[in-house]
Design a protein around this motif. Structure first.
Motif, PDB file in Angstrom:
ATOM      1  N   SER A  88      -6.140   2.612 -17.843  1.00 27.42           N
ATOM      2  CA  SER A  88      -4.976   1.886 -18.354  1.00 27.42           C
ATOM      3  C   SER A  88      -3.764   2.795 -18.487  1.00 27.42           C
ATOM      4  O   SER A  88      -2.625   2.340 -18.314  1.00 27.42           O
ATOM      5  N   TYR A  89      -3.990   4.072 -18.777  1.00 23.96           N
ATOM      6  CA  TYR A  89      -2.882   5.034 -18.728  1.00 23.96           C
ATOM      7  C   TYR A  89      -2.339   5.121 -17.304  1.00 23.96           C
ATOM      8  O   TYR A  89      -1.120   5.091 -17.078  1.00 23.96           O
ATOM      9  N   ALA A  90      -3.239   5.250 -16.329  1.00 20.08           N
ATOM     10  CA  ALA A  90      -2.822   5.378 -14.938  1.00 20.08           C
ATOM     11  C   ALA A  90      -2.092   4.118 -14.468  1.00 20.08           C
ATOM     12  O   ALA A  90      -1.049   4.195 -13.796  1.00 20.08           O
ATOM     13  N   GLY A  91      -2.638   2.950 -14.817  1.00 19.09           N
ATOM     14  CA  GLY A  91      -2.015   1.705 -14.405  1.00 19.09           C
ATOM     15  C   GLY A  91      -0.634   1.520 -15.005  1.00 19.09           C
ATOM     16  O   GLY A  91       0.282   1.000 -14.343  1.00 19.09           O
ATOM     17  N   THR A  92      -0.456   1.932 -16.251  1.00 19.09           N
ATOM     18  CA  THR A  92       0.852   1.823 -16.902  1.00 19.09           C
ATOM     19  C   THR A  92       1.876   2.711 -16.206  1.00 19.09           C
ATOM     20  O   THR A  92       3.016   2.289 -15.949  1.00 19.09           O
ATOM     21  N   ARG A 149      -8.366   5.517   7.872  1.00 21.69           N
ATOM     22  CA  ARG A 149      -9.645   5.061   8.417  1.00 21.69           C
ATOM     23  C   ARG A 149     -10.641   4.673   7.324  1.00 21.69           C
ATOM     24  O   ARG A 149     -11.781   4.319   7.627  1.00 21.69           O
ATOM     25  N   SER A 150     -10.232   4.743   6.081  1.00 23.26           N
ATOM     26  CA  SER A 150     -11.119   4.411   4.969  1.00 23.26           C
ATOM     27  C   SER A 150     -10.997   2.931   4.622  1.00 23.26           C
ATOM     28  O   SER A 150     -10.263   2.174   5.258  1.00 23.26           O
ATOM     29  N   ALA A 151     -11.691   2.528   3.567  1.00 22.24           N
ATOM     30  CA  ALA A 151     -11.627   1.131   3.105  1.00 22.24           C
ATOM     31  C   ALA A 151     -10.219   0.718   2.719  1.00 22.24           C
ATOM     32  O   ALA A 151      -9.875  -0.470   2.772  1.00 22.24           O
ATOM     33  N   TRP A 152      -9.391   1.679   2.318  1.00 17.89           N
ATOM     34  CA  TRP A 152      -8.038   1.361   1.841  1.00 17.89           C
ATOM     35  C   TRP A 152      -7.017   1.303   2.969  1.00 17.89           C
ATOM     36  O   TRP A 152      -5.827   1.136   2.712  1.00 17.89           O
ATOM     37  N   GLY A 153      -7.472   1.416   4.231  1.00 15.67           N
ATOM     38  CA  GLY A 153      -6.546   1.398   5.356  1.00 15.67           C
ATOM     39  C   GLY A 153      -5.736   0.125   5.454  1.00 15.67           C
ATOM     40  O   GLY A 153      -4.606   0.125   5.946  1.00 15.67           O
ATOM     41  N   SER A 154      -6.288  -0.996   4.965  1.00 16.27           N
ATOM     42  CA  SER A 154      -5.584  -2.282   5.030  1.00 16.27           C
ATOM     43  C   SER A 154      -5.348  -2.876   3.647  1.00 16.27           C
ATOM     44  O   SER A 154      -5.094  -4.081   3.518  1.00 16.27           O
ATOM     45  N   ALA A 155      -5.432  -2.060   2.610  1.00 16.83           N
ATOM     46  CA  ALA A 155      -5.225  -2.535   1.236  1.00 16.83           C
ATOM     47  C   ALA A 155      -3.824  -2.194   0.755  1.00 16.83           C
ATOM     48  O   ALA A 155      -3.292  -1.115   1.058  1.00 16.83           O
ATOM     49  N   THR A 156      -3.224  -3.112   0.000  1.00 17.52           N
ATOM     50  CA  THR A 156      -1.913  -2.831  -0.582  1.00 17.52           C
ATOM     51  C   THR A 156      -2.073  -2.083  -1.906  1.00 17.52           C
ATOM     52  O   THR A 156      -3.147  -2.096  -2.532  1.00 17.52           O
ATOM     53  N   LEU A 157      -0.990  -1.465  -2.315  1.00 18.40           N
ATOM     54  CA  LEU A 157      -1.005  -0.774  -3.604  1.00 18.40           C
ATOM     55  C   LEU A 157      -1.291  -1.750  -4.733  1.00 18.40           C
ATOM     56  O   LEU A 157      -2.039  -1.427  -5.668  1.00 18.40           O
ATOM     57  N   ARG A 158      -0.743  -2.954  -4.679  1.00 22.89           N
ATOM     58  CA  ARG A 158      -0.985  -3.935  -5.738  1.00 22.89           C
ATOM     59  C   ARG A 158      -2.453  -4.323  -5.792  1.00 22.89           C
ATOM     60  O   ARG A 158      -3.021  -4.476  -6.879  1.00 22.89           O
ATOM     61  N   GLN A 159      -3.098  -4.479  -4.651  1.00 23.45           N
ATOM     62  CA  GLN A 159      -4.532  -4.800  -4.641  1.00 23.45           C
ATOM     63  C   GLN A 159      -5.339  -3.686  -5.281  1.00 23.45           C
ATOM     64  O   GLN A 159      -6.323  -3.949  -5.983  1.00 23.45           O
ATOM     65  N   VAL A 160      -4.925  -2.445  -5.089  1.00 20.36           N
ATOM     66  CA  VAL A 160      -5.587  -1.305  -5.737  1.00 20.36           C
ATOM     67  C   VAL A 160      -5.339  -1.345  -7.236  1.00 20.36           C
ATOM     68  O   VAL A 160      -6.262  -1.151  -8.042  1.00 20.36           O
ATOM     69  N   MET A 161      -4.113  -1.606  -7.639  1.00 19.04           N
ATOM     70  CA  MET A 161      -3.770  -1.638  -9.063  1.00 19.04           C
ATOM     71  C   MET A 161      -4.532  -2.717  -9.808  1.00 19.04           C
ATOM     72  O   MET A 161      -4.873  -2.545 -10.985  1.00 19.04           O
ATOM     73  N   ASP A 162      -4.810  -3.845  -9.134  1.00 16.42           N
ATOM     74  CA  ASP A 162      -5.457  -4.975  -9.794  1.00 16.42           C
ATOM     75  C   ASP A 162      -6.941  -5.095  -9.461  1.00 16.42           C
ATOM     76  O   ASP A 162      -7.567  -6.122  -9.757  1.00 16.42           O
ATOM     77  N   MET A 163      -7.527  -4.061  -8.838  1.00 17.46           N
ATOM     78  CA  MET A 163      -8.962  -4.063  -8.495  1.00 17.46           C
ATOM     79  C   MET A 163      -9.316  -5.272  -7.641  1.00 17.46           C
ATOM     80  O   MET A 163     -10.305  -5.977  -7.890  1.00 17.46           O
ATOM     81  N   GLN A 164      -8.546  -5.526  -6.601  1.00 25.48           N
ATOM     82  CA  GLN A 164      -8.823  -6.629  -5.692  1.00 25.48           C
ATOM     83  C   GLN A 164      -9.029  -6.107  -4.268  1.00 25.48           C
ATOM     84  O   GLN A 164      -8.509  -6.662  -3.305  1.00 25.48           O
ATOM     85  N   VAL A 204     -13.111   4.061  -8.118  1.00 23.36           N
ATOM     86  CA  VAL A 204     -12.420   4.861  -7.101  1.00 23.36           C
ATOM     87  C   VAL A 204     -11.022   4.324  -6.804  1.00 23.36           C
ATOM     88  O   VAL A 204     -10.144   5.080  -6.338  1.00 23.36           O
ATOM     89  N   ASN A 205     -10.763   3.042  -7.058  1.00 24.17           N
ATOM     90  CA  ASN A 205      -9.408   2.519  -6.876  1.00 24.17           C
ATOM     91  C   ASN A 205      -8.398   3.292  -7.712  1.00 24.17           C
ATOM     92  O   ASN A 205      -7.280   3.554  -7.273  1.00 24.17           O
ATOM     93  N   THR A 206      -8.777   3.626  -8.925  1.00 17.73           N
ATOM     94  CA  THR A 206      -7.845   4.311  -9.820  1.00 17.73           C
ATOM     95  C   THR A 206      -7.552   5.724  -9.338  1.00 17.73           C
ATOM     96  O   THR A 206      -6.430   6.227  -9.493  1.00 17.73           O
ATOM     97  N   GLN A 207      -8.551   6.380  -8.737  1.00 19.57           N
ATOM     98  CA  GLN A 207      -8.300   7.709  -8.207  1.00 19.57           C
ATOM     99  C   GLN A 207      -7.347   7.644  -7.011  1.00 19.57           C
ATOM    100  O   GLN A 207      -6.496   8.524  -6.842  1.00 19.57           O
ATOM    101  N   VAL A 208      -7.462   6.595  -6.202  1.00 18.92           N
ATOM    102  CA  VAL A 208      -6.501   6.384  -5.119  1.00 18.92           C
ATOM    103  C   VAL A 208      -5.108   6.168  -5.689  1.00 18.92           C
ATOM    104  O   VAL A 208      -4.109   6.729  -5.201  1.00 18.92           O
TER     105      VAL A 208
END
Length: 435
Positions: free
Chosen positions: A160-164, A190-205, A265-269
């Motif tokens: 929650s600190y990171a997300g803020t 080339r990882s799972a996040w190659g087609s993920a948006t930053l917002r999807q990472v922030m919201d665990m989607q 791992v989303n939060t570390q990204v």
């Protein structure tokens, strides 16, 4: 750091690092007044000498964990989150009568049992708790190894600190949450996040081939912790050597943006993105944007991997009062001593959330949603929560003008054992303060 690294090596090699003695068997033997809470421990005799010995890397096993969580810096490498140079912010403390009223508050848990507020603290393996009402300190208790000046492990409250911080950078235009992750981190193309948006990472989607289960030594999260060296590596280990190395190995599973799926791992990204764009580490951002402006009393610290990269997914250790300060900042719409530390629209967006059941939401509640690494309760007080394994909790209830910061060391990671107590406990406390 050299001394801490040596201690970690000794723990992993089987050498005893320390033996400590506590007063009071109940604190160590894990026996709550309600034996149904942890039935798997029934029949287990309490330790005769009431001692904790650290051997074979058991620092997060019970009962060792009851010491370890407020002494993490003595076990693993860390980096400091420095407090400011000025005088710390001081809470106004109310009378002993007010504290006694909180202690005696009665409520009914979700299993139908009638409880007192203070007795429930034992049953939920509480290490410490602070209650603020309108910014004033009305209740504070510490148990066992924890003391007011000691930083305690937050685990996933760190998220929650990171997300803020990330949400603030999005608001400022430093980050665009609609961009794909490789725009910031080509290394993850080339990882799972190659087609993920930053917002999807922030919201665990995100859709990741990744299992989150600290109790399973073969899970993805356990492999990730071995890469970070927060879990012992077996002899001959030749896997990823750092957190960033591990992130590059995660592959996609499913479709991004379709469902909520809690993956640390989303939060570390997310933290890697912030570090790349700002040129500041997660520890630096915490110091500059939160710790110094808030007037925190104590230096915090973050666990780091073998490359010195801070753990944003669960590595922050802070004092209980400083955790409460962060909660009070959120309750005050981001304003502190006349300065707007967090833009109010950032917090409005977080509290609004997306009203949909979240897989992995707090037990017995399908009303929770998740936004920018915060749990949104949508309860009668419009509360938001930061939550961590083994009983860490920051409950911020604007509708009751209340903040509750809590540290714990329950024997199991899951909140399923304590949520049936803590959730109605928070609601009862808020109602009493509104009355």
């Amino acid at each position: 750091m050299e001394n801490q690294g040596r201690q970690a090596e000794r723990a992993q090699s089987g050498e005893e690092t320390s033996t400590l003695t506590f007063e009071g068997g109940a604190y160590l033997d894990g026996r709550a007044s309600d034996p149904s809470l942890l039935g798997w421990m029934q029949g287990s005799p309490p330790p005769a000498n009431k001692q904790i010995s650290f051997e074979n890397g058991r620092s997060l096993n019970f009962p060792e964990i009851r010491w370890s969580l407020s002494h993490m810096r003595e076990l693993v490498p860390t980096v400091a989150v420095r407090r400011g140079n000025g005088a710390p912010h001081v809470f106004v403390t109310l009378s002993a009568t007010d504290a006694a009223a909180v202690a005696a508050l009665e409520f009914t848990d979700l299993n139908g049992r009638r409880r007192r507020f203070d007795e429930a603290l034992t049953d939920t393996y509480t290490d410490g708790i602070v209650v603020l009402h309108r910014g004033r300190l009305i209740f504070e208790r510490y148990f066992g190894a924890l003391q007011p000046h000691l930083p305690h492990a937050c685990f996933s409250v760190t998220k929650s600190y990171a997300g803020t911080l990330a949400a603030c950078l999005v608001h400022e235009g430093v980050l665009d949450d609609g961009e794909l992750i490789p725009h910031f981190l080509p290394e993850l193309r080339r990882s799972a996040w190659g087609s993920a948006t930053l917002r999807q990472v922030m919201d665990m989607q995100t859709g990741l081939n990744y299992t989150e289960d600290e109790a399973d030594d073969q899970s993805s999260s356990s492999s990730y912790m071995r890469a970070c060296r927060t879990r012992p590596r077996p002899v001959g280990y030749d896997g990823p050597q750092t957190s960033y190395d591990y992130l590059g190995t995660v592959r996609k599973e499913g479709t991004h943006g379709q469902v909520f799926a809690y993956k640390s791992v989303n939060t570390q990204v997310l933290a890697w993105v912030m570090a790349r764009v700002t040129g500041r580490s997660f520890a630096d951002l915490l110091h500059e944007r939160l710790w110094a402006p808030l007037g925190c009393e104590e230096e915090g610290y973050l666990l780091v991997d073998p490359a010195g990269v801070p753990s944003a997914s669960g590595g922050f250790c802070v004092s209980l009062r400083d955790l409460a300060r962060f909660g009070e900042l959120i309750r005050r719409e981001g304003e502190w001593d006349g300065k707007q530390i967090i833009p109010a629209p950032v917090l409005e967006d977080i509290r609004r959330g997306e009203k949909h059941p979240a897989d992995g939401a707090p037990s017995r509640s399908s009303d929770y949603s998740y936004r920018s690494q915060w749990w949104i309760s949508h309860d009668e007080f419009d509360a938001v929560e930061a939550r961590g394994i083994h009983g860490q909790r920051l409950y911020i209830a604007p509708g009751a003008e209340m903040v509750v910061a809590r540290f714990g060391s329950q024997p199991v990671a899951s909140a399923a054992f304590i949520d049936p107590i803590i959730m109605p406990q928070m609601l009862a406390l808020g109602r009493s303060l509104c009355g």
